[in-house]
Structures are given as structure tokens and as C-alpha cells.
Design a protein around this motif. Structure first.
Motif, PDB file in Angstrom:
ATOM      1  N   TYR A   1       0.832  -1.208   0.000  1.00 18.39           N
ATOM      2  CA  TYR A   1       0.000   0.000   0.000  1.00 18.39           C
ATOM      3  C   TYR A   1       0.865   1.256   0.000  1.00 18.39           C
ATOM      4  O   TYR A   1       0.577   2.229  -0.716  1.00 18.39           O
ATOM      5  N   GLN A   2       1.942   1.228   0.775  1.00 22.64           N
ATOM      6  CA  GLN A   2       2.833   2.385   0.823  1.00 22.64           C
ATOM      7  C   GLN A   2       3.499   2.623  -0.528  1.00 22.64           C
ATOM      8  O   GLN A   2       3.758   3.773  -0.919  1.00 22.64           O
ATOM      9  N   LEU A   3       3.753   1.544  -1.271  1.00 22.41           N
ATOM     10  CA  LEU A   3       4.398   1.672  -2.584  1.00 22.41           C
ATOM     11  C   LEU A   3       3.403   1.893  -3.717  1.00 22.41           C
ATOM     12  O   LEU A   3       3.689   2.633  -4.659  1.00 22.41           O
ATOM     13  N   GLY A   4       2.244   1.234  -3.637  1.00 22.17           N
ATOM     14  CA  GLY A   4       1.325   1.236  -4.769  1.00 22.17           C
ATOM     15  C   GLY A   4       0.019   1.959  -4.575  1.00 22.17           C
ATOM     16  O   GLY A   4      -0.785   2.032  -5.510  1.00 22.17           O
ATOM     17  N   GLY A   5      -0.231   2.460  -3.367  1.00 25.06           N
ATOM     18  CA  GLY A   5      -1.466   3.192  -3.136  1.00 25.06           C
ATOM     19  C   GLY A   5      -2.683   2.291  -3.043  1.00 25.06           C
ATOM     20  O   GLY A   5      -2.560   1.063  -2.893  1.00 25.06           O
ATOM     21  N   PRO A   6      -3.891   2.862  -3.134  1.00 28.42           N
ATOM     22  CA  PRO A   6      -5.128   2.102  -2.923  1.00 28.42           C
ATOM     23  C   PRO A   6      -5.287   0.879  -3.813  1.00 28.42           C
ATOM     24  O   PRO A   6      -5.927  -0.099  -3.411  1.00 28.42           O
ATOM     25  N   ALA A   7      -4.727   0.911  -5.009  1.00 32.19           N
ATOM     26  CA  ALA A   7      -4.869  -0.231  -5.906  1.00 32.19           C
ATOM     27  C   ALA A   7      -4.234  -1.493  -5.341  1.00 32.19           C
ATOM     28  O   ALA A   7      -4.581  -2.605  -5.752  1.00 32.19           O
ATOM     29  N   ALA A   8      -3.305  -1.335  -4.393  1.00 30.94           N
ATOM     30  CA  ALA A   8      -2.612  -2.488  -3.819  1.00 30.94           C
ATOM     31  C   ALA A   8      -3.324  -3.067  -2.602  1.00 30.94           C
ATOM     32  O   ALA A   8      -2.887  -4.083  -2.055  1.00 30.94           O
ATOM     33  N   LEU A   9      -4.433  -2.459  -2.176  1.00 35.20           N
ATOM     34  CA  LEU A   9      -5.130  -2.939  -0.994  1.00 35.20           C
ATOM     35  C   LEU A   9      -5.831  -4.275  -1.250  1.00 35.20           C
ATOM     36  O   LEU A   9      -6.364  -4.494  -2.337  1.00 35.20           O
ATOM     37  N   PRO A  10      -5.884  -5.139  -0.249  1.00 36.47           N
ATOM     38  CA  PRO A  10      -6.693  -6.364  -0.392  1.00 36.47           C
ATOM     39  C   PRO A  10      -8.169  -6.014  -0.291  1.00 36.47           C
ATOM     40  O   PRO A  10      -8.543  -4.949   0.209  1.00 36.47           O
ATOM     41  N   GLY A  11      -9.029  -6.897  -0.769  1.00 37.26           N
ATOM     42  CA  GLY A  11     -10.453  -6.741  -0.535  1.00 37.26           C
ATOM     43  C   GLY A  11     -10.779  -7.017   0.921  1.00 37.26           C
ATOM     44  O   GLY A  11      -9.994  -7.643   1.642  1.00 37.26           O
ATOM     45  N   LEU A  12     -11.952  -6.581   1.364  1.00 34.59           N
ATOM     46  CA  LEU A  12     -12.306  -6.769   2.763  1.00 34.59           C
ATOM     47  C   LEU A  12     -12.367  -8.244   3.164  1.00 34.59           C
ATOM     48  O   LEU A  12     -11.843  -8.602   4.234  1.00 34.59           O
ATOM     49  N   PRO A  13     -12.964  -9.144   2.379  1.00 25.88           N
ATOM     50  CA  PRO A  13     -12.980 -10.554   2.804  1.00 25.88           C
ATOM     51  C   PRO A  13     -11.576 -11.134   2.986  1.00 25.88           C
ATOM     52  O   PRO A  13     -11.309 -11.846   3.960  1.00 25.88           O
ATOM     53  N   GLN A  14     -10.679 -10.825   2.052  1.00 23.26           N
ATOM     54  CA  GLN A  14      -9.316 -11.317   2.179  1.00 23.26           C
ATOM     55  C   GLN A  14      -8.638 -10.736   3.421  1.00 23.26           C
ATOM     56  O   GLN A  14      -7.955 -11.456   4.167  1.00 23.26           O
ATOM     57  N   TYR A  15      -8.841  -9.444   3.652  1.00 24.04           N
ATOM     58  CA  TYR A  15      -8.250  -8.812   4.823  1.00 24.04           C
ATOM     59  C   TYR A  15      -8.747  -9.454   6.117  1.00 24.04           C
ATOM     60  O   TYR A  15      -7.962  -9.761   7.025  1.00 24.04           O
ATOM     61  N   LEU A  16     -10.054  -9.685   6.210  1.00 21.17           N
ATOM     62  CA  LEU A  16     -10.615 -10.214   7.445  1.00 21.17           C
ATOM     63  C   LEU A  16     -10.209 -11.670   7.685  1.00 21.17           C
ATOM     64  O   LEU A  16     -10.135 -12.102   8.836  1.00 21.17           O
ATOM     65  N   ARG A  17      -9.956 -12.424   6.620  1.00 18.34           N
ATOM     66  CA  ARG A  17      -9.479 -13.797   6.819  1.00 18.34           C
ATOM     67  C   ARG A  17      -8.164 -13.807   7.588  1.00 18.34           C
ATOM     68  O   ARG A  17      -7.936 -14.678   8.439  1.00 18.34           O
ATOM     69  N   SER A  18      -7.296 -12.854   7.287  1.00 23.27           N
ATOM     70  CA  SER A  18      -6.044 -12.740   8.046  1.00 23.27           C
ATOM     71  C   SER A  18      -6.234 -11.922   9.316  1.00 23.27           C
ATOM     72  O   SER A  18      -5.660 -12.233  10.363  1.00 23.27           O
ATOM     73  N   GLY A  19      -7.055 -10.873   9.207  1.00 26.66           N
ATOM     74  CA  GLY A  19      -7.200  -9.955  10.331  1.00 26.66           C
ATOM     75  C   GLY A  19      -7.785 -10.598  11.569  1.00 26.66           C
ATOM     76  O   GLY A  19      -7.419 -10.241  12.699  1.00 26.66           O
ATOM     77  N   CYS A  20      -8.680 -11.561  11.391  1.00 31.71           N
ATOM     78  CA  CYS A  20      -9.264 -12.207  12.568  1.00 31.71           C
ATOM     79  C   CYS A  20      -8.268 -13.149  13.230  1.00 31.71           C
ATOM     80  O   CYS A  20      -8.471 -13.571  14.377  1.00 31.71           O
ATOM     81  N   LEU A  21      -7.171 -13.470  12.544  1.00 29.85           N
ATOM     82  CA  LEU A  21      -6.113 -14.300  13.114  1.00 29.85           C
ATOM     83  C   LEU A  21      -4.978 -13.456  13.688  1.00 29.85           C
ATOM     84  O   LEU A  21      -4.417 -13.781  14.730  1.00 29.85           O
ATOM     85  N   SER A  22      -4.649 -12.349  13.017  1.00 28.46           N
ATOM     86  CA  SER A  22      -3.526 -11.528  13.464  1.00 28.46           C
ATOM     87  C   SER A  22      -3.830 -10.765  14.739  1.00 28.46           C
ATOM     88  O   SER A  22      -2.913 -10.325  15.440  1.00 28.46           O
ATOM     89  N   ILE A  23      -5.104 -10.605  15.082  1.00 26.25           N
ATOM     90  CA  ILE A  23      -5.467  -9.815  16.254  1.00 26.25           C
ATOM     91  C   ILE A  23      -5.053 -10.487  17.557  1.00 26.25           C
ATOM     92  O   ILE A  23      -4.975  -9.850  18.611  1.00 26.25           O
TER      93      ILE A  23
END
Length: 331
Positions: free
Chosen positions: A163-185
Motif C-alpha cells: 500500500y505504501q508503494l502502490g497506493g489504494p490499488a494495492a489494498l486487499p479486498g475486505l474478505p481477504q483482509y478479514l481472513r487474516s485480520g481475525c487471526l492476526s489480532i
């Protein structure tokens, strides 16, 4: 032993853990009071020593999260740290379950002093958890909780860099983010330590149900954390649920203030759905005591309440379940 009032239980746990934490410079003692308060309120019938074990595991998780968020290590260094932690979990002969077990430098990739300290501290908290009888049948699942958390933290570090290198286009979708996010917390290591320390052996026969509840609790914690930290993380270039939805709203043409508000509201609605699901599942306990389900569900409510007011670096002014919420296992 008679059940202590929550305030006295909190104080006893905080004192024990504070004394232990003074020997580990990378642990933040400011986190101990809110952690002790939340755990005592979530499991008021638990023994103080069991709650202290929970707090030690969570302090280690927070310290690891700080290491990943510090931006002092590049992704390859974080990968080496993750590999070293998971190798130690897997190799029980080389790293026995003793708090004093030394790290063998010949088997561990080159790490910074903080990373080495946290690697050794992992041995300590695992040894502390291993003293409970239910650790043996749950050991592989406890190890999995740590390993999946670390690998999901790596996902977030990679997304942040992209994201820091590529901006918003490099962001994951919300489902993909939450699959990892619910584990990384970090909820999975905590809740699996809850199962170990509560001592309800019937939980071993209902792990499928308990892990579904674990996921709901983890999503509550992740979304509540993202709502609390979104302003700070936006400045750091860290990816979270609010940022993802905000950028999607901006792409649809909403002006910045409206995009942020829409994103926050969407995250809050999703959080509320997962909270409701936790309450619903806890009303139908499957274990003999009902305590695992009750503690899991109370943890979700209390964490969401804490994040609405503060975070784990400032003691909360109030950390109570939402009005009217009652766990099925409570009298």
C-alpha cells in the motif's frame, strides 16, 4: 476457593503479572491493568494464577505486534522471526517445555535483540501454559494459534508495504483482509489458552463449535480494534478494515468525509452482527460447565466495550458488557 470480587481479582492478577513483566524489557506494563481487568471480568470464577497465565500470553502477543508495527524490521526480517518462532513450536526435543530453555543460536536465523528476546519469551509463556493438564491434548492447537497469528501478521506487513508503494490499488479486498485480520489480532492464542486454563475437559469433544465461536470473537476484536485505531493507522500507512472500505467509497465518488463516515458505519454494522452471533451461540452451551462459551462471549463484549472508550495502552474508565446483555451460562 471462594470466588473473589472482580476488583480484587483484577488487582491480584495485575500485581502478579507486573512483578513477572519487570524482567522483560520489551513488555509494556501499561497494558497489564486493562488486560487483567478484562480477563477477570470475562472469567470471574477462574483462579488468579490461570488469569495471570492468560495475561502473560497476551502481553507476549502485544509485544510481537509492536515488533511487527514498529517498522524497524523489513518484511524479510519479520519472515525470519516468524520462521524461528514456528520452528521452536514444532521442535519439542530441541526446545523442551522449560521456562529457562536457551535459544540455540546455531538453529535460529539472524535476529535483532528485541526479536531474540521475544523468541526466548515465547518459550517462557508456552512453558507457563504447559503446566495445566489440558495443555497436552491441546498443545498442537495452541501451537497452531501462535503460528497462524504470526503468519497473518506477516500478511498485514506485506499489505502495508504494498500500500505504501502502490497506493489504494494495492489494498486487499475486505474478505481477504478479514481472513487474516481475525487471526492476526491475537484472539486465537488467547482463547485457546482459555480452554487450557479453564480445565473443562468436555471442551475437547466440542472443539468444532468452540472454534466457530472463537472466529466470531476474533472478528469482533479485529473490527473493534480497527475502528479505534483507524486514525493512527492511516497516518502510519497500516491497512485496516476502515481504510479498505473508505478507499472503496472514494472510488465510488463519495467526498472524503462522507467516505470515512460510510466506512466506519459499515464496520460498526459488521461488528454488531458478530457480537449478536457470539451472544446467540453462548445461549446454547455444549460443554459440561458452559464456562468456555461464557468466557468467549463475555470476552467479545468486553473487548468491544473497551475499544469504544480506549485501548490497551490506557486503563479504561469503564469496561462492562452492553446493557441488557446476559450470558446464558450466568445465573
Amino acid at each position: 476457593m471462594d470466588e473473589l470480587p472482580v476488583g480484587k481479582l483484577t488487582a491480584r492478577v495485575a500485581a502478579s503479572v507486573t512483578e513477572w513483566a519487570t524482567t522483560y524489557p520489551y513488555l509494556q506494563s501499561a497494558r497489564i491493568p486493562p488486560l487483567a481487568g478484562l480477563f477477570a471480568a470475562a472469567a470471574p470464577s477462574a483462579a488468579p494464577d490461570a488469569l495471570a497465565t492468560l495475561a502473560r500470553v497476551s502481553l507476549w502477543v502485544f509485544a510481537v505486534d509492536d515488533l511487527f508495527d514498529s517498522q524497524t524490521l523489513q518484511v524479510p526480517q519479520l519472515e525470519r522471526f516468524t520462521a524461528a518462532c514456528t520452528a521452536m513450536l514444532a521442535d519439542r526435543h530441541k526446545y523442551p517445555l522449560r521456562a529457562s530453555s536457551p535459544t540455540d543460536p546455531s538453529t535460529v536465523p539472524v535476529l535483532t535483540p528485541p526479536a531474540h528476546a521475544l523468541l526466548d519469551l515465547q518459550v517462557n509463556v508456552r512453558a507457563d501454559t504447559a503446566q495445566y493438564p489440558l495443555f497436552t491434548p491441546l498443545a498442537d492447537l495452541w501451537n497452531d494459534g501462535i503460528a497462524t497469528m504470526l503468519n497473518s501478521m506477516l500478511d498485514e506487513a506485506r499489505w502495508a508495504r504494498a500500500y505504501q508503494l502502490g497506493g489504494p490499488a494495492a489494498l486487499p479486498g475486505l474478505p481477504q483482509y478479514l481472513r487474516s485480520g481475525c487471526l492476526s489480532i491475537g484472539s486465537r492464542p488467547h482463547l485457546r489458552t482459555v480452554l487450557v486454563t479453564l480445565g473443562d475437559a468436555s471442551a475437547l469433544h466440542h472443539l468444532s463449535f468452540l472454534f466457530r465461536l472463537e472466529k466470531e470473537v476474533s472478528l469482533v476484536c479485529r473490527l473493534a480494534n480497527d475502528l479505534r485505531s483507524q486514525a493512527r493507522e492511516a497516518g502510519e500507512g497500516t491497512v485496516n478494515a476502515v481504510l479498505i472500505l473508505e478507499q472503496q467509497a472514494l472510488a465510488r465518488g463519495l467526498p472524503p468525509p462522507a467516505a470515512l463516515e460510510a466506512a466506519q458505519q459499515a464496520v460498526q454494522r459488521r461488528l454488531d452482527r458478530h457480537l449478536a452471533r457470539c451472544a446467540q451461540m453462548s445461549r446454547h452451551p455444549v460443554t459440561t460447565t458452559g464456562q468456555p462459551e461464557a468466557v468467549f462471549a463475555r470476552t467479545a463484549v468486553l473487548a468491544a466495550a473497551l475499544y469504544r472508550k480506549t485501548d490497551f495502552l490506557r486503563p479504561p474508565t469503564e469496561c462492562q458488557p452492553a446493557r441488557g446483555w446476559r450470558c446464558a451460562a450466568e445465573p
